[in-house]
Enzyme design. Structure first.
Site, mmCIF file in Angstrom:
data_model
loop_
_atom_site.group_PDB
_atom_site.id
_atom_site.type_symbol
_atom_site.label_atom_id
_atom_site.label_comp_id
_atom_site.label_asym_id
_atom_site.label_seq_id
_atom_site.Cartn_x
_atom_site.Cartn_y
_atom_site.Cartn_z
ATOM 1 N N THR A 73 -37.947 50.950 7.625
ATOM 2 C CA THR A 73 -38.379 50.206 8.804
ATOM 3 C C THR A 73 -38.438 51.172 9.983
ATOM 4 O OG1 THR A 73 -38.032 48.274 10.218
ATOM 5 C CG2 THR A 73 -36.049 49.323 9.332
ATOM 6 N N GLU A 74 -39.519 51.076 10.742
ATOM 7 C CA GLU A 74 -39.822 52.084 11.768
ATOM 8 C C GLU A 74 -38.715 52.214 12.804
ATOM 9 O OE1 GLU A 74 -43.424 50.291 13.190
ATOM 10 O OE2 GLU A 74 -42.443 49.280 14.859
ATOM 11 N N ASN A 75 -37.959 51.131 12.990
ATOM 12 C CA ASN A 75 -36.906 51.162 13.996
ATOM 13 C C ASN A 75 -35.618 51.807 13.485
ATOM 14 O OD1 ASN A 75 -37.087 48.668 12.501
ATOM 15 N ND2 ASN A 75 -35.394 47.893 13.726
#
Lengths: 265, 215, 265, 215
Positions: free
Chosen positions: D48-50
């Protein structure tokens, strides 16, 4: 299921146990497997700063593996007569890319360099690190202030940005990275130990195949997700090497012998 | 004639100019001596380029940890409050201007603050730069620690460097065994004279026009 | 001397105790002190991705502090009517630099933007992160493949390097960074918690003054040097804020209420 | 006439094409559904990009942790083997080509693989791009998951995108409710037809010249 927090000392047993179970295992049984596929002419990132973080067993395996005409990217150019120095002595290295080849015991490199038998690309240490990081992070090039106005920036593109002068530097990527970490798991997650971390985390990101030797392979889930330094996505092969004598049971044991064998580089 | 102070005295002198709470990088060689004279009742945090803040003293011989070394590859220790990081982060820390002071050795320093400390350019020598160029451009203040005169008696303070440069206009101050110099707008400014040195004697030794400044 | 591993809940007592003892303490007693000195026209990096890692108490303190004409760099542009949304509603923000201003509950920003009352610099999230990192790492500019050929690269310098197209992006630096971490010590060392880490570590490096709010201030030496994510060199002020209700004693306590108050953003 | 498969069926279809051991990023919205159909007996690692690898399922309502969310800001869990990292590292992971597959939604995909999925360019709309452009250029394979036709009945597969681009020549394959298409050298190649769709029916719907390829 696996017992949590059980050390797995026999990497080959682990690999067999995982075979066919639909589980990822990047663990390979031996250092020879770990360096399989290195081809003549490859560029290889080799971790370590002096002897700290040097993937000693992987370098020895590369020595045995036989690939020639290599470009080696490493902060230093070998110590004494073993490891990188032995690889150099065998004439297997076409070019060294490093920041500090000259050391008290770098006589092998020194002699080859003076004889014109090995190329040297000298890179300021921070530019070396940033160029490796850039390769791993998909950055095409970057402007750095380091080296501006020196011979190491000669012929390179420069630019003044907001009143400061910069030189444009390009990524250093490789076919293989050989690094040394403290602990790893079958997904390739890694943690390091003290200043032996140095180039490992960035080199892991910049190679097509990243190989990590570790003191200990632990079960998946043992490494705290908050403290993983190299996520497994960057790692292709993990191999456990024999425990270093001054590291017993994963804890540093200070002792007279270690001072004699590992203190200076 | 006592025209010079000792290297230890010079290290102590530099240590006195490092404010409490500073983040400091001490170069390989003589600058490392400065750590011996940092005040024990103050906290000054040492950075080592190979990935550590909060570096402590040399360990006892029976406590040497091969995984815990400084930029000179000598064994060190970790203090409470230390942290480890990788090389890109370590040099980002320097290049990004977060290190308050670095102390470097020198072959030559020019009147405009150029530094030459990594290569004599001698034919046949094996060049090695390490982190010197990054330190020279990165630290907020770049202190040089050096003898004023080389072994051949020539001045290390020069109008323009003849040796290959490490960095351009990067040196803030030069601590020598004869005097302390700031790099000013138009040449070296004498900040402090040691022993019986005078502006005139230093001008004679360096061949440079020197000014005296309020220290 | 301090007892090791003793939690210090009263930050102001800690600060007093350290005064005059020749010790570094970046701990400030209250959030008002933490944001002191923000000037009209300043650029401020504000951590967080959605509500995770948002420095809620610091934003509230900034709201009370009064500085105007601010440029706020943050991944999102505020939620609901509090925090950044309240700062926007008070007309204190001249410009937002972010990747994703539009959210289900970003009605304050949306209305101001449509009315032409706030500028927006929209930056792809990875370029936003890399530009902040570049500022902290002294990189003058870098070539990134992200955004090439899109309206977000219009008017920017582009270049083909090794057959791939890149756009040149510049650092984003700021007068202040306001971030939220999990634990901190008096040297400013920080660790984060799960995906609340997000922008904190890079923003900490890119501001003249970095302010961290933490759930807990611990004694120096409690944070494992191997696991410190933000070394204290990047941090100027640390302030402890009241423990979040779903984080009791430093451990996550799942509970119905938390699902209702903190789950979606 | 059953000319379409359901969104869940499409998610399951995509899941079948993700090899074991892959590192996968699922975009916000429909692509998130793919995670429901990843085989339970295989390990596929979600990014997940975060700032997380090894993302697990949605937690039970009484186990929601506000510090543990995905790119859509919805609560998730962590699997054994997970790791956390900051945003520059997370996007370096994508931009550097380490993520094997990402699955994104689309407004339009062009014959040469251009993707438009972040803005309709409508006046008065608040633009928001998030990590879409980074994912589009970064992942080794960019799969698009979309209905073939928009709500107004127009084809999302187009000769050239009219909406603002997310990325140029970045899409590898398009999974629609009618068929699966590869982006080939000279336009879309039908990889698999769903239900009673034919090359001719799809050409009629899209207005494009389509070829059939070996899948």
């Amino acid at each position: 299921m696996f017992a949590i927090r059980t050390k797995v000392r026999l990497a080959n047993i682990l690999t067999m146990r995982l075979g066919g179970l639909g589980m990822i295992s990047k663990v390979v049984p031996a250092v020879a497997d770990a360096v399989a596929g290195v081809a003549d002419g490859d560029t290889i990132l080799v971790g370590g700063f002096g002897r700290a973080g040097q993937p000693v067993e992987l370098i020895d395996a590369l020595l045995a593996q036989g690939a020639r005409d290599l470009t080696i990217v490493s902060n230093n150019a070998g110590n004494g007569d073993v490891g990188l120095a032995a690889l150099l002595a065998e004439g297997r290295v076409r070019k060294m890319v490093c920041s500090f080849p000259r050391q008290a015991d770098s006589h092998v490199f020194d002699a080859l360099y003076r004889a014109g038998k090995v190329e040297l690309e000298l890179v300021p240490q921070g530019n070396l690190a940033e160029r490796i990081r850039a390769a791993g992070a998909g950055i095409g090039a970057f402007f750095t202030p380091t080296g501006v106005g020196t011979v190491l920036a000669e012929g390179k593109e420069t630019r003044s940005i907001d009143g400061r002068d910069y030189v444009l530097e390009y990524p250093i990527r490789a076919q293989f990275a050989l690094i040394s970490a403290f602990k790893g798991d079958r997904w390739g997650n890694l943690v390091y130990r003290k200043t032996a971390r140095n180039f490992g985390p960035i080199m892991a990101t910049a190679a097509a195949i990243t190989v990590a030797q570790v003191d200990e392979i632990v079960e998946l889930g043992v490494l705290d997700p908050e403290t993983v330094v190299t996520p497994g996505i960057f790692v292709n092969r993990v191999v456990q090497v024999p425990e270093r004598d001054w590291l017993r049971g994963g804890r540093f044991v200070g002792q007279q012998e270690s001072a004699a064998t590992g203190a200076t580089a | 004639m006592t025209s010079r102070i000792s290297r230890d005295e010079l290290a102590a002198r530099i240590a006195r100019d490092i404010p409490e709470g500073s983040y400091v990088n001490l170069g390989i060689g003589a600058p490392t001596l400065v750590s011996n004279f940092l005040p024990r009742d103050q906290e000054i945090i040492l950075h080592t380029e190979n990935g550590m803040l909060g570096m402590g003293e040399e360990p006892a011989p029976d406590q040497v940890d091969p995984d815990l070394i400084n930029a000179g590859k000598l064994p060190v220790t970790e203090l409470p409050g230390a942290s480890y990081f990788h090389h890109a982060d370590s040099f980002g820390m320097m290049r990004g201007g977060h290190v308050d002071v670095c102390v470097l050795g020198a072959f030559q320093v020019s009147e405009r603050g150029d530094l030459a400390n990594w290569s004599t350019g001698a034919p046949g020598s094996v060049p090695a730069v390490g982190g010197a160029m990054d330190l020279a451009v990165g630290a907020k203040q770049v202190f040089v620690m050096t003898d004023l005169l080389g072994k051949d008696g020539t001045s290390k303070l020069v109008a323009a460097c003849s040796y290959p440069l490490t960095g351009v206009r990067c040196v803030t101050r030069v601590y020598t065994d004869h005097a302390v110099f700031d790099v000013g707008e138009s040449g070296f400014v004498i900040r402090e004279l040691f022993a019986d040195n005078t502006r005139e004697s230093l001008q004679a030794l360096t061949g440079l026009s020197l000014t005296e400044g309020a220290s």
